[in-house]
Enzyme design. Sequence first.
Site, mmCIF file in Angstrom:
data_model
loop_
_atom_site.group_PDB
_atom_site.id
_atom_site.type_symbol
_atom_site.label_atom_id
_atom_site.label_comp_id
_atom_site.label_asym_id
_atom_site.label_seq_id
_atom_site.Cartn_x
_atom_site.Cartn_y
_atom_site.Cartn_z
ATOM 1 N N GLY A 1 0.839 -1.201 0.000
ATOM 2 C CA GLY A 1 0.000 0.000 0.000
ATOM 3 C C GLY A 1 0.868 1.243 0.000
ATOM 4 C CD GLU B 1 4.735 -8.612 9.343
ATOM 5 O OE1 GLU B 1 3.534 -8.329 9.252
ATOM 6 O OE2 GLU B 1 5.177 -9.502 10.097
ATOM 7 C CB THR C 1 3.394 0.223 7.765
ATOM 8 O OG1 THR C 1 2.214 0.415 8.557
ATOM 9 C CG2 THR C 1 4.551 0.137 8.711
ATOM 10 C CG ASP D 1 -2.074 0.339 9.150
ATOM 11 O OD1 ASP D 1 -2.677 1.337 8.720
ATOM 12 O OD2 ASP D 1 -2.387 -0.829 8.859
ATOM 13 N N GLY E 1 -6.196 1.002 10.089
ATOM 14 C CA GLY E 1 -5.564 0.299 11.196
ATOM 15 C C GLY E 1 -6.055 -1.125 11.200
ATOM 16 C CD GLU F 1 -8.513 -0.778 8.025
ATOM 17 O OE1 GLU F 1 -9.213 -0.486 7.056
ATOM 18 O OE2 GLU F 1 -7.291 -1.019 7.945
ATOM 19 N NE ARG G 1 -27.127 11.151 9.337
ATOM 20 C CZ ARG G 1 -28.322 10.935 9.877
ATOM 21 N NH1 ARG G 1 -28.488 9.983 10.783
ATOM 22 N NH2 ARG G 1 -29.359 11.680 9.520
ATOM 23 C CD GLN H 1 -7.615 7.087 7.478
ATOM 24 O OE1 GLN H 1 -7.236 6.886 8.618
ATOM 25 N NE2 GLN H 1 -8.446 6.278 6.865
HETATM 26 O O1 F6P Z 1 -1.610 -1.533 5.545
HETATM 27 C C1 F6P Z 1 -2.022 -0.256 5.272
HETATM 28 C C2 F6P Z 1 -3.479 -0.195 4.937
HETATM 29 O O2 F6P Z 1 -3.793 1.145 4.624
HETATM 30 C C3 F6P Z 1 -4.419 -0.742 6.028
HETATM 31 O O3 F6P Z 1 -4.672 0.189 7.042
HETATM 32 C C4 F6P Z 1 -5.636 -1.099 5.203
HETATM 33 O O4 F6P Z 1 -6.370 -2.145 5.806
HETATM 34 C C5 F6P Z 1 -5.057 -1.550 3.909
HETATM 35 O O5 F6P Z 1 -3.777 -0.974 3.784
HETATM 36 C C6 F6P Z 1 -5.891 -1.167 2.703
HETATM 37 O O6 F6P Z 1 -5.316 -1.770 1.591
HETATM 38 P P1 F6P Z 1 -5.719 -1.485 0.093
HETATM 39 O O7 F6P Z 1 -4.982 -0.248 -0.342
HETATM 40 O O8 F6P Z 1 -5.253 -2.682 -0.635
HETATM 41 O O9 F6P Z 1 -7.197 -1.267 0.032
#
Ligand code: F6P
Length: 341
Positions: free
Chosen positions: A10, A103, A125, A127, A170, A221, A265, A273
């Site tokens: 990502g 990772e 990352t 996260d 997250g 999430e 809501r 993000q």
């Molecule tokens: O690992 C980073 C992250 O942004 C996570 O927080 C999220 O679950 C995931 O990547 C989303 O991945 P994608 O970009 O494949 O939708």
Amino acid sequence: MKIGILTSGGDCPGLNAVIRGAVLKGIKIHGQEFVGFRDGWRGVVEGDIMDLPRQSVRGISKQGGTILGTSRTNPFEGDGGPEVIKAHLERMGIDAIIAIGGEGTLAAAKRLTDAGLKIVGVPKTVDNDLDATDYTFGFDTAVQIATEAIDRLRTTGESHHRCMIAEVMGRHVGWIALHAGMASGAHAILIPEQQVSIEQITEWVNEAHDRGRAPLVVVAEGFVPSHMESPHSERGMDTFGRPRLGGIADQLAPEIEARTGIETRATILGHIQRGGVPSGFDRVLATRLGMAAIDSVVEGRWGTMVSLAGTEIKHVGFEAALGNLKTVPPHRYEEAAILFG
Ligand code: F6P
């Protein structure tokens, strides 16, 4: 010496600053030559590269995304594997790889290094969940974006006397939720590391409401309420076979509304993000990590990644980054929870 750079997994703000830091230091100090692999390991496996002369990195540290493109390709799948990659590198005259990723990327880089390839890593990352580095670039920007968005949710929530739920990224850890929630004065922060009952959540919401506030809940999430067994997922699987997360805020909103009678809501911030310009902190961290990766290459520290320890950049083995997630420690959650309700 010719070095190939890749960005994998990502994306997050700061990737371009790493590339710029590495290319500028490599060219200025060591007279090295650079190419970029397109779309992470896919470019390595397919030998798909682009030149990275000095002018290609001009002004890019403030640019979001990655000029190289990224993917979640596994270099051991399909036509990949160490022998294929070695042959490509030899043909293209590439001596070493700088792999910028999380990772999954570093685990693949370790396997390839064990098979004899010359690879150094830069941890990435959004996260902030990688062990062996104090912070990862992109995290600070994500917290800033989430905080600004949550501040906006608060004003509309207050106008309508509503409970607002903001869902942030997250998957396994709640660092973005903890920091953005604390920064925006949330009345409840819900993270993957801490199971909380719906009764406790509604108690915090009611307490805030009783004081005349518009209750604000920030949820990661990957949060799992005590009545659920695993994180909410209804979007299928990603390329690593992991459930795609997102939507827990939509699950909680009607529950909270039904139990408290407060109109509620939910807003899912999602990939916003990870987009746009990196913060100053992330640009500096990313640039320093990129430059330090060049030191790793020059010193032949194959199988290591650069990392932040306090304010210093260090070099640690790939294995230090793998296996252990950097979770939110209980005392950090307890500290934040003093302000809930
Ligand atoms: O690992 C980073 C992250 O942004 C996570 O927080 C999220 O679950 C995931 O990547 C989303 O991945 P994608 O970009 O494949 O939708």
